[in-house]
Design an enzyme around this catalytic site. Structure first.
Site, PDB file in Angstrom:
ATOM      1  N   GLU A 304       0.838  -1.193   0.000  1.00 16.40           N
ATOM      2  CA  GLU A 304       0.000   0.000   0.000  1.00 16.40           C
ATOM      3  C   GLU A 304       0.881   1.253   0.000  1.00 16.40           C
ATOM      4  O   GLU A 304       1.843   1.324   0.767  1.00 16.40           O
ATOM      5  CB  GLU A 304      -0.921   0.019   1.233  1.00 16.40           C
ATOM      6  CG  GLU A 304      -1.956   1.128   1.151  1.00 16.40           C
ATOM      7  CD  GLU A 304      -2.875   1.182   2.367  1.00 16.40           C
ATOM      8  OE1 GLU A 304      -4.036   1.550   2.210  1.00 16.40           O
ATOM      9  OE2 GLU A 304      -2.413   0.853   3.477  1.00 16.40           O
ATOM     10  N   ALA A 439       1.968  -0.322  11.014  1.00 17.99           N
ATOM     11  CA  ALA A 439       1.441  -1.650  10.700  1.00 17.99           C
ATOM     12  C   ALA A 439       0.747  -1.568   9.348  1.00 17.99           C
ATOM     13  O   ALA A 439       0.500  -0.482   8.819  1.00 17.99           O
ATOM     14  CB  ALA A 439       0.462  -2.120  11.778  1.00 17.99           C
ATOM     15  N   MET A 440       0.434  -2.752   8.781  1.00 17.55           N
ATOM     16  CA  MET A 440      -0.259  -2.811   7.491  1.00 17.55           C
ATOM     17  C   MET A 440      -1.278  -3.935   7.521  1.00 17.55           C
ATOM     18  O   MET A 440      -0.959  -5.068   7.882  1.00 17.55           O
ATOM     19  CB  MET A 440       0.755  -3.033   6.355  1.00 17.55           C
ATOM     20  CG  MET A 440       0.125  -3.217   4.995  1.00 17.55           C
ATOM     21  SD  MET A 440      -0.816  -1.756   4.483  1.00 17.55           S
ATOM     22  CE  MET A 440      -2.079  -2.542   3.484  1.00 17.55           C
ATOM     23  N   GLU A 441      -2.535  -3.619   7.090  1.00 18.31           N
ATOM     24  CA  GLU A 441      -3.688  -4.491   7.298  1.00 18.31           C
ATOM     25  C   GLU A 441      -3.863  -5.600   6.283  1.00 18.31           C
ATOM     26  O   GLU A 441      -4.988  -6.065   6.060  1.00 18.31           O
ATOM     27  CB  GLU A 441      -4.955  -3.638   7.307  1.00 18.31           C
ATOM     28  CG  GLU A 441      -5.310  -2.984   5.970  1.00 18.31           C
ATOM     29  CD  GLU A 441      -4.770  -1.578   5.813  1.00 18.31           C
ATOM     30  OE1 GLU A 441      -5.265  -0.830   4.948  1.00 18.31           O
ATOM     31  OE2 GLU A 441      -3.838  -1.206   6.569  1.00 18.31           O
ATOM     32  N   ASN A 442      -2.803  -6.073   5.636  1.00 19.84           N
ATOM     33  CA  ASN A 442      -2.940  -7.135   4.646  1.00 19.84           C
ATOM     34  C   ASN A 442      -3.935  -8.190   5.138  1.00 19.84           C
ATOM     35  O   ASN A 442      -3.838  -8.668   6.270  1.00 19.84           O
ATOM     36  CB  ASN A 442      -1.584  -7.813   4.390  1.00 19.84           C
ATOM     37  CG  ASN A 442      -0.458  -6.816   4.230  1.00 19.84           C
ATOM     38  OD1 ASN A 442      -0.459  -6.011   3.317  1.00 19.84           O
ATOM     39  ND2 ASN A 442       0.512  -6.887   5.131  1.00 19.84           N
ATOM     40  N   GLU A 474      -5.797  -2.177  12.930  1.00 21.26           N
ATOM     41  CA  GLU A 474      -5.584  -3.095  11.799  1.00 21.26           C
ATOM     42  C   GLU A 474      -6.686  -4.150  11.692  1.00 21.26           C
ATOM     43  O   GLU A 474      -7.080  -4.527  10.587  1.00 21.26           O
ATOM     44  CB  GLU A 474      -4.214  -3.768  11.917  1.00 21.26           C
ATOM     45  CG  GLU A 474      -3.033  -2.813  12.000  1.00 21.26           C
ATOM     46  CD  GLU A 474      -3.041  -1.766  10.902  1.00 21.26           C
ATOM     47  OE1 GLU A 474      -3.441  -2.072   9.761  1.00 21.26           O
ATOM     48  OE2 GLU A 474      -2.656  -0.617  11.187  1.00 21.26           O
ATOM     49  N   GLU A 496      -9.279   4.614   6.476  1.00 19.13           N
ATOM     50  CA  GLU A 496      -8.458   5.011   7.619  1.00 19.13           C
ATOM     51  C   GLU A 496      -9.241   5.762   8.694  1.00 19.13           C
ATOM     52  O   GLU A 496      -8.974   5.605   9.882  1.00 19.13           O
ATOM     53  CB  GLU A 496      -7.268   5.842   7.139  1.00 19.13           C
ATOM     54  CG  GLU A 496      -6.343   5.114   6.174  1.00 19.13           C
ATOM     55  CD  GLU A 496      -5.704   3.863   6.769  1.00 19.13           C
ATOM     56  OE1 GLU A 496      -5.832   3.642   7.997  1.00 19.13           O
ATOM     57  OE2 GLU A 496      -5.082   3.105   6.012  1.00 19.13           O
TER      58      GLU A 496
END
Length: 1033
Positions: A304, A439-442, A474, A496
């Site tokens: 992203e 963090a990243m919400e994959n 997340e 977001e």
């Protein structure tokens, strides 16, 4: 994605100005249509994409014409008239060199002397042409076409001008966004990373459906060396095809001689190789040092917003959802993770193992695809049928317990709250040692910084609050963002803003002891700081360049988005109406893409009685900024008026802006309980309401749930100040913090004198609640730093004395032992940090003593978590203790503590050490480069370091934008940190000159416009108040 990875005091909110760039890297060449002949072949019929997706900014560029504010009819007429007397861009590839996408027509080298007859004819022709131009200029709605006028632009748009691809052939697309003639249905990815050589190879198979007939397929790829490409249509055997590439937009294309027909299915197959990224996006390499001192390497992804294309060719926009089947080939010593559970592992003849993951049972946007190749260990549990696991490097397995328990509770909460079960079989949370974002919400494979996921057994509640907040954010994305996704990045707030709102709401429900309400209040204040600038942007705003996409990840999309959702929820008449509306939204659009109107429509449909939510909320999402509500009173009549709260005045359009404001208010007869709250909707510039004449005072914006600032006028402020002087508990802590924020904001605007600010603070001298105290300290410290950096040493000393005098007794009453109450930890942390930074004698003595005990015990005696930052900062001012702290930093494995040590090291006032730590952060050997924005921010807070940091970013700008993309949150943080404390014309000139010189390397970032505006505001405020400051303090 969570951009923030520290507590509220560390959260930085950065605005930027909108960018307007041409589609082309150089000015388009021109060719005279009067010489149109066989040299310029006829063009094929326009693809439906060129008709349906034609933003005004992408119309044919003609020299001398630009975007303007004319309406469509005026624009069409103006354009047509000018086009008759001007030349068009060359669309011919036959006359272009391979080295440049555009080339000018060479003028004739010779000409013969014209006869008198010829000259007369030419004059007559020119007169006729001029007459035609004047006539057509006056024709409404006229668009120039070869067929003549009139012809509507809307039914026959001008043909786009195509750039040259890398091989010199015309590239068949001229827009940033992809055509919608092709829809990907599924991807099969096979990747083979080589972690010894930091490269990877891949094969991508994309099955697609033709939505409407076309002769091209356009998609994304970046930094991929495509070695072979094949195409298959229906049952016909696959054949090799040529791939065209246009690098400025990271697009590739395949052209066909015959149309692909609507309804057909086709397949593209790509074989390619690439280097693992050395930055923090795409498929990138990372490393860490194990307990034996050995360097371990791994590979992870961060896609992203625009980086899936760096790992595999794809339709890399949120609306192109598809399924994914992923295979990864790796050495036996590694393990792999991806979005779905592993289906099987197959040994290969080359000694590698191939892990194949289940095909996704949901359609996903490409930015949510993820995979990790590493040697991690995990802990797992089961939460309502879903396997929840937390992964870390083996040495930190003991730090995963809190994250596992919290994630399991949150997953169950969200399943119940949204009334939609989490759709995947597993949910992995992975701590990556070198990771830029919080963090990243994959989907199914959430990646984190170690500091935002891992905690040891001695962690404080403040540290738990940080980790729990990021996990909650997340997990909320698994519904808001993953299940239902914004159609384009202009509506990023739907992802977001919702995830930010849900992180606070969910934790107040399941972990109330973490007291996230104060944290949410603080971030709402910081969002208003940014949104008060003219360089801010609407929550939902136009996004036309990759840099603008990156810049959408800011406090407007996150905190302002969350704030207006809180305001909406608080203003709806029925308690469960907001919840019902978002459940309807998720249910209706599950698996799809949406825009802001879809959300408002869902909330409207469940309202009882029926309310037009869109009418109420569009003013909050479609225009930047927020309102200033002014209150005046005469007897029983209260007059409310609204205007934009804008620190930089703009008298042209700003005054006409209005908001639909859900006003809440309390008065002296009832002010604390929710039942005391009264409501009024302010829709117009000025409105009146009645209150009993016996009411002594009004306090608007109950608990600061609304996104607006209130000015009570001199009489109103005096009545509130008098009430608080008599009984500070007459208002809630949130309302007292709100008053403090409001009066400082009004002082910055020039609406109230700073003396009134001090009167309010003096009336609250007995304040002991964390939210008012921390807000007051933050505001006063900010002014102190401005005075200090401006070298107004006498006034800075007076401000320091005021702070220590006003809060001195509260500072000295703080204990230095373990404290269990989170609110007391918040209060103590703010007070002790301020006291020690201002060199208050007893504070620095206590901190030195505690660090000595820590050192003498061989670091076995633990410093309370909320005091660590103050203790490490004091220790770093000593030459010997700075070296000790550096040794500790390199040896410590607990990341929350390690980061506080780093901030302590960066707070040194020794110029040589400042230079060293800045360089070390950039090089990334001793200190990971992911920490460089934090280092720069900390260095800039000190007197000795802020000019060092400014010089540092000027010298190293090109290296910085190699590490962090232009417009990214890291670059925003760096720009704001290094410029926000300047307040002189000389510094303003320096900043303007430097960023202007960058051109395409950052000059048009919105954060640059914010920096310049902030310096001007600092300068204005200082010049307005410096003379009076001595008297007031």
């Amino acid at each position: 994605m969570d951009l923030f990875d520290s507590n509220a005091a560390d959260r930085t909110n950065l605005p930027r100005n909108m960018i307007e760039n041409s589609m082309f890297e150089e000015e388009p060449d021109v060719v005279d249509l009067a010489k149109d002949s066989n040299t310029f072949p006829a063009f094929s019929t326009l693809d439906p994409d060129e008709v349906a997706f034609e933003p005004r900014s992408s119309r044919l560029l003609v020299r001398g014409l630009g975007e303007n504010d004319m309406d469509d009819d005026e624009e069409d007429c103006e354009s047509s008239a000018r086009l008759l007397g001007m030349s068009f861009m060359n669309r011919s590839s036959a006359h272009r060199s391979s080295s440049s996408p555009y080339i000018r027509q060479s003028p004739p080298r010779t000409c013969s002397r014209p006869s008198a007859c010829t000259m007369v004819v030419c004059v007559l022709v020119l007169v006729i042409v001029a007459s035609l131009v004047m006539v057509m200029y006056l024709l409404p709605g006229c668009t120039f076409t070869r067929a003549g006028c009139p012809k509507s632009n809307k039914t026959a748009p001008l043909e786009p001008v195509y750039p040259n691809s890398t091989n010199g052939e015309l590239f068949p697309w001229a827009e940033l966004r992809l055509p919608h003639s092709i829809q990907p249905l599924s991807y099969e990815l096979t990747l083979t990373p080589d972690l010894d050589n930091m490269t990877f190879t891949g094969r991508t198979v994309i099955i697609m459906s033709v939505l409407h007939s076309t002769k091209r397929i356009v998609l994304h790829a970046a930094n991929l060396n495509i070695t072979k490409a094949m195409f298959k249509l229906g049952d016909v055997q696959a054949r090799d095809v040529t791939v065209l590439e246009y690098k400025p937009r990271q697009q590739i294309a395949v052209k066909f001689s015959e149309e692909l027909k609507t309804g057909q299915q086709c397949v593209l197959i790509f074989d390619y190789s690439a280097n693992l990224s050395h930055t923090y996006d795409g498929f990138y390499n990372s490393s860490y040092t194990d307990k034996d001192g050995n360097k371990r390497v791994l590979a992870a992804t961060q896609f992203e917003p625009l980086s899936a294309r760096k790992a595999f060719p794809c339709f890399d926009e949120p609306s192109f959802k598809a399924t994914f089947l992923i295979r990864i080939e790796r050495k036996p010593s590694y393990t792999t993770l991806s979005n779905m559970p592993q289906a099987k592992t197959t040994p290969l003849s080359n000694g590698l193992m191939q892990d194949e993951f289940e095909k996704t049972n949901v359609n996903m946007s490409t930015y949510l695809v993820a995979f990790v190749v590493a040697n991690f260990t995990s802990v797992s549990s089961n939460a309502t049928g879903t396997t929840v696991s937390v992964y870390s490097i083996p040495e930190k397995k003991e730090q995963t317990g809190f994250a596992l328990a919290t994630a399991s509770k949150l997953l169950q909460f969200y399943n119940r709250f949204f009334e939609i079960e989490y759709p995947l079989k597993k949910l992995d949370l992975v701590a990556i040692p070198d990771f830029l974002a919080g963090a990243m919400e994959n989907w199914g494979l959430i990646t984190f910084r170690e500091t935002t996921l891992l905690l040891d057994s001695n962690s404080s509640n403040l540290e738990k609050q940080v980790v729990a907040s990021v996990i909650a954010h997340e997990l909320a994305h698994q519904w808001f963002g993953n299940l239902v996704t914004m159609s384009w990045w202009n509506d990023l707030w739907l992802n977001e803003g919702f995830a930010t709102y849900m992180e606070y709401m969910s934790l107040q429900e399941i972990l109330p002891n973490l007291d996230t309400g104060n944290l949410f209040l603080s971030v709402r204040f910081r969002a208003m700081d940014k949104d008060a600038l003219n360089s801010s942007h609407p929550v939902s705003t136009e996004v036309n360049t990759p840099e603008q996409v990156e810049e959408m990840f800011d406090s407007v999309s996150y905190e302002k988005g969350a704030s207006i959702l809180l305001m909406l929820n608080a203003s709806l008449p029925q308690e469960q109406q907001f919840k019902k509306g978002i459940i309807r939204y998720l249910t209706t659009y599950s698996g799809s893409n949406t825009n802001t109107e879809d959300l408002w429509n869902s909330l409207t449909l469940v309202s009882t009685p029926l309310q037009n939510i869109s009418e109420m909320m569009s003013s909050w999402t479609s225009q930047k900024g927020f309102p200033l509500v002014t209150v005046s009173r005469k007897g029983d009549q209260v007059t409310l008026s609204q205007e934009p709260f804008l620190l930089t005045s703009d008298n042209t359009t700003q005054k006409s802006r209005l908001w639909n404001i859900p006003i809440t208010y309390v008065n002296d007869s009832c002010s604390l309980a929710l039942e005391c709250r009264q409501m009024y909707t302010l829709k117009y510039k000025t409105e009146n309401l009645k209150v009993p004449e016996s009411v002594k005072w009004l306090k608007l914006n109950y608990k600061n749930t609304g996104f607006y600032v209130v000015d009570y006028g001199n009489d109103g402020w005096n009545a509130l100040i008098e009430a608080l002087s008599e009984n500070i508990g007459v208002l809630t802590p949130e309302d007292r913090a709100s008053l403090i924020y409001n009066i400082f904001a009004l002082s910055r605007l020039g609406r109230v004198p700073f003396q009134q600010v001090l009167h309010l603070l003096n009336s609250m001298s007995g304040e002991t609640e964390p939210s008012p105290v921390t807000e007051a300290l933050l505001q006063l410290n900010s002014i102190y730093r401005l005075l200090d950096k401006r070298q107004e040493s006498g006034l800075a000393a007076r401000m320091k004395a005021y702070i220590l005098n006003h809060f001195g007794s509260l500072m000295k009453s703080q204990s230095w032992g373990e404290e269990q109450s989170l609110s007391k930890q918040e209060l103590r942390s703010a007070l002790v940090s301020t006291a020690c930074i201002l060199n208050e004698e007893s504070c620095t003595a206590q901190a030195k003593s505690l660090f000595k005990k820590y050192h003498d015990s061989n670091f076995t005696i633990k410093i309370p978590g909320d005091l660590q930052q103050a203790v490490f900062t004091v220790a770093a001012q000593s030459e010997d203790d700075w070296k000790t702290l550096l040794d500790l930093y390199t040896a410590t494995t607990y990341d929350a503590e390690k980061r506080k040590m780093l901030k302590g090291l960066a707070s040194t006032q020794d110029p040589r050490r400042i230079a060293w730590i800045l360089k070390a952060g950039l090089n990334g050997d001793i200190i990971q480069t992911q920490e460089l924005p934090l280092i720069i921010n900390t260095v800039c807070n000190g007197f000795a370091g802020y000019l060092f940091a400014w010089d540092f970013i000027q010298v190293n700008w090109d290296r910085l934008i190699e590490k962090f993309p232009v417009g990214s949150f890291a670059i925003q943080t760096i720009v704001k940190s290094t410029t926000s404390q300047f307040s002189t014309q000389a510094h303003l000139d320096q900043v303007q000159a430097f960023f202007s010189s960058l051109k395409q390397r950052g000059s048009q970032m919105r954060s640059v416009q914010e920096a310049l505006e902030t310096i001007r505001l600092n300068k204005r405020w200082m010049e307005s108040n410096l003379k009076s400051f001595g008297k007031w303090l």
